[in-house]
Design an enzyme around this catalytic site. Structure first.
Site, PDB file in Angstrom:
ATOM      1  N   ASP A  39     -13.737 -11.831  39.426  1.00  0.00           N
ATOM      2  CA  ASP A  39     -14.747 -10.801  39.655  1.00  0.00           C
ATOM      3  C   ASP A  39     -15.653 -11.232  40.807  1.00  0.00           C
ATOM      4  O   ASP A  39     -16.023 -12.403  40.928  1.00  0.00           O
ATOM      5  CB  ASP A  39     -15.574 -10.579  38.382  1.00  0.00           C
ATOM      6  CG  ASP A  39     -16.376  -9.291  38.434  1.00  0.00           C
ATOM      7  OD1 ASP A  39     -16.034  -8.362  37.685  1.00  0.00           O
ATOM      8  OD2 ASP A  39     -17.348  -9.213  39.241  1.00  0.00           O
ATOM      9  N   ILE A  40     -16.034 -10.288  41.647  1.00  0.00           N
ATOM     10  CA  ILE A  40     -16.847 -10.574  42.815  1.00  0.00           C
ATOM     11  C   ILE A  40     -18.289 -10.939  42.430  1.00  0.00           C
ATOM     12  O   ILE A  40     -18.998 -11.593  43.205  1.00  0.00           O
ATOM     13  CB  ILE A  40     -16.825  -9.348  43.762  1.00  0.00           C
ATOM     14  CG1 ILE A  40     -17.114  -9.740  45.193  1.00  0.00           C
ATOM     15  CG2 ILE A  40     -17.765  -8.244  43.301  1.00  0.00           C
ATOM     16  CD1 ILE A  40     -16.790  -8.642  46.202  1.00  0.00           C
ATOM     17  N   ASN A  97     -14.687  -1.694  29.572  1.00  0.00           N
ATOM     18  CA  ASN A  97     -15.667  -0.610  29.569  1.00  0.00           C
ATOM     19  C   ASN A  97     -14.950   0.706  29.803  1.00  0.00           C
ATOM     20  O   ASN A  97     -14.092   0.807  30.691  1.00  0.00           O
ATOM     21  CB  ASN A  97     -16.702  -0.831  30.669  1.00  0.00           C
ATOM     22  CG  ASN A  97     -17.578  -2.045  30.406  1.00  0.00           C
ATOM     23  OD1 ASN A  97     -18.019  -2.248  29.278  1.00  0.00           O
ATOM     24  ND2 ASN A  97     -17.821  -2.848  31.429  1.00  0.00           N
ATOM     25  N   GLU A 105     -17.621   1.119  36.117  1.00  0.00           N
ATOM     26  CA  GLU A 105     -17.914   1.428  37.519  1.00  0.00           C
ATOM     27  C   GLU A 105     -16.663   1.682  38.353  1.00  0.00           C
ATOM     28  O   GLU A 105     -16.738   2.366  39.373  1.00  0.00           O
ATOM     29  CB  GLU A 105     -18.715   0.284  38.152  1.00  0.00           C
ATOM     30  CG  GLU A 105     -20.143   0.207  37.627  1.00  0.00           C
ATOM     31  CD  GLU A 105     -20.986  -0.789  38.377  1.00  0.00           C
ATOM     32  OE1 GLU A 105     -20.413  -1.771  38.900  1.00  0.00           O
ATOM     33  OE2 GLU A 105     -22.206  -0.592  38.434  1.00  0.00           O
ATOM     34  N   VAL A 106     -15.567   1.071  37.967  1.00  0.00           N
ATOM     35  CA  VAL A 106     -14.334   1.205  38.757  1.00  0.00           C
ATOM     36  C   VAL A 106     -13.312   2.001  37.933  1.00  0.00           C
ATOM     37  O   VAL A 106     -12.950   1.585  36.827  1.00  0.00           O
ATOM     38  CB  VAL A 106     -13.761  -0.176  39.143  1.00  0.00           C
ATOM     39  CG1 VAL A 106     -12.475  -0.014  39.940  1.00  0.00           C
ATOM     40  CG2 VAL A 106     -14.785  -0.981  39.928  1.00  0.00           C
ATOM     41  N   HIS A 110      -9.345  -1.928  33.749  1.00  0.00           N
ATOM     42  CA  HIS A 110      -9.473  -3.380  33.908  1.00  0.00           C
ATOM     43  C   HIS A 110     -10.035  -3.977  32.637  1.00  0.00           C
ATOM     44  O   HIS A 110     -10.889  -3.380  31.981  1.00  0.00           O
ATOM     45  CB  HIS A 110     -10.343  -3.754  35.111  1.00  0.00           C
ATOM     46  CG  HIS A 110     -11.657  -3.052  35.167  1.00  0.00           C
ATOM     47  ND1 HIS A 110     -11.764  -1.729  35.545  1.00  0.00           N
ATOM     48  CD2 HIS A 110     -12.912  -3.472  34.901  1.00  0.00           C
ATOM     49  CE1 HIS A 110     -13.041  -1.371  35.513  1.00  0.00           C
ATOM     50  NE2 HIS A 110     -13.767  -2.408  35.109  1.00  0.00           N
ATOM     51  N   HIS A 112     -12.091  -7.308  31.442  1.00  0.00           N
ATOM     52  CA  HIS A 112     -12.850  -8.489  31.860  1.00  0.00           C
ATOM     53  C   HIS A 112     -12.485  -9.632  30.923  1.00  0.00           C
ATOM     54  O   HIS A 112     -12.466  -9.451  29.698  1.00  0.00           O
ATOM     55  CB  HIS A 112     -14.357  -8.248  31.723  1.00  0.00           C
ATOM     56  CG  HIS A 112     -14.914  -7.145  32.564  1.00  0.00           C
ATOM     57  ND1 HIS A 112     -15.667  -7.382  33.683  1.00  0.00           N
ATOM     58  CD2 HIS A 112     -14.850  -5.795  32.429  1.00  0.00           C
ATOM     59  CE1 HIS A 112     -16.054  -6.218  34.206  1.00  0.00           C
ATOM     60  NE2 HIS A 112     -15.562  -5.246  33.470  1.00  0.00           N
TER      61      HIS A 112
HETATM   62  P1  5GP Z   1     -16.858  -2.222  35.135  1.00  0.00           P
HETATM   63  O1  5GP Z   1     -18.343  -2.015  35.116  1.00  0.00           O
HETATM   64  O2  5GP Z   1     -16.141  -1.065  35.778  1.00  0.00           O
HETATM   65  O3  5GP Z   1     -16.318  -2.571  33.770  1.00  0.00           O
HETATM   66  O4  5GP Z   1     -16.597  -3.512  35.995  1.00  0.00           O
HETATM   67  C1  5GP Z   1     -16.266  -3.494  37.359  1.00  0.00           C
HETATM   68  C2  5GP Z   1     -16.266  -4.920  37.844  1.00  0.00           C
HETATM   69  O5  5GP Z   1     -15.625  -4.960  39.093  1.00  0.00           O
HETATM   70  C3  5GP Z   1     -17.677  -5.509  38.024  1.00  0.00           C
HETATM   71  O6  5GP Z   1     -17.807  -6.669  37.221  1.00  0.00           O
HETATM   72  C4  5GP Z   1     -17.738  -5.805  39.525  1.00  0.00           C
HETATM   73  O7  5GP Z   1     -18.437  -7.003  39.825  1.00  0.00           O
HETATM   74  C5  5GP Z   1     -16.277  -5.898  39.906  1.00  0.00           C
HETATM   75  N1  5GP Z   1     -15.991  -5.523  41.282  1.00  0.00           N
HETATM   76  C6  5GP Z   1     -16.406  -4.410  41.933  1.00  0.00           C
HETATM   77  N2  5GP Z   1     -15.933  -4.380  43.195  1.00  0.00           N
HETATM   78  C7  5GP Z   1     -15.179  -5.496  43.327  1.00  0.00           C
HETATM   79  C8  5GP Z   1     -14.406  -6.017  44.414  1.00  0.00           C
HETATM   80  O8  5GP Z   1     -14.322  -5.453  45.502  1.00  0.00           O
HETATM   81  N3  5GP Z   1     -13.761  -7.191  44.188  1.00  0.00           N
HETATM   82  C9  5GP Z   1     -13.832  -7.851  42.998  1.00  0.00           C
HETATM   83  N4  5GP Z   1     -13.153  -9.000  42.884  1.00  0.00           N
HETATM   84  N5  5GP Z   1     -14.540  -7.382  41.948  1.00  0.00           N
HETATM   85  C10 5GP Z   1     -15.207  -6.218  42.109  1.00  0.00           C
END
Ligand code: 5GP
Length: 126
Positions: A39-40, A97, A105-106, A110, A112
């Protein structure tokens, strides 16, 4: 911004771009069905994201539309990655999520994978 998980898959999402190699990632593992990368913005010493290579918006979408083969490959892949990283003995946490209240957010499924410290009874953020 959290996404609406009921919308159709958007192939311009950041994880789709990572899968196509258009955006770089720190790869942990890859096979025919699964990609895992760091994760970034890590929330634990180990914070790995595991994604299927097929186009699914969320866990909801995947559990409804994924084939038995895709679901088995993804679940086994997550487990294999955790074992490969040596996380079974110390322990780890999985989180997926879905949608607005969970702050997804994405819009590409995915999981985690958190590890590397005492994670407490829950990973709660305000
Ligand atoms: P969500 O809130 O959708 O469950 O988690 C999305 C995750 O994707 C977040 O923890 C965020 O830090 C990670 N993320 C978003 N953009 C990028 C990216 O460009 N590269 C990587 N490696 N992680 C990302």
């Amino acid at each position: 911004m959290p996404i609406d998980p009921t919308l159709p898959y958007d192939d311009q999402n950041i994880f789709a771009k990572i899968l196509r190699g258009e955006v770089p990632c720190k790869k942990v593992h890859e096979d025919d069905h699964v990609l895992a990368f760091h994760d970034i913005n890590p929330q634990a010493p180990t914070h790995v994201l595991v994604i299927p290579k097929a186009a699914f918006v969320s866990w909801d979408d995947f559990s409804a539309r994924g084939t038995d083969e895709q679901i088995a490959a993804f679940v086994r892949g997550v487990g294999e990655i955790a074992r490969m990283l040596g996380l079974v003995e110390p322990g780890y946490r999985l989180l997926a999520n879905v949608g607005l209240d969970a702050h997804q957010e994405v819009p590409h499924l995915h999981v985690h994978l958190f590890a590397g410290r005492k994670l407490g009874p829950m990973l709660m953020t305000a």
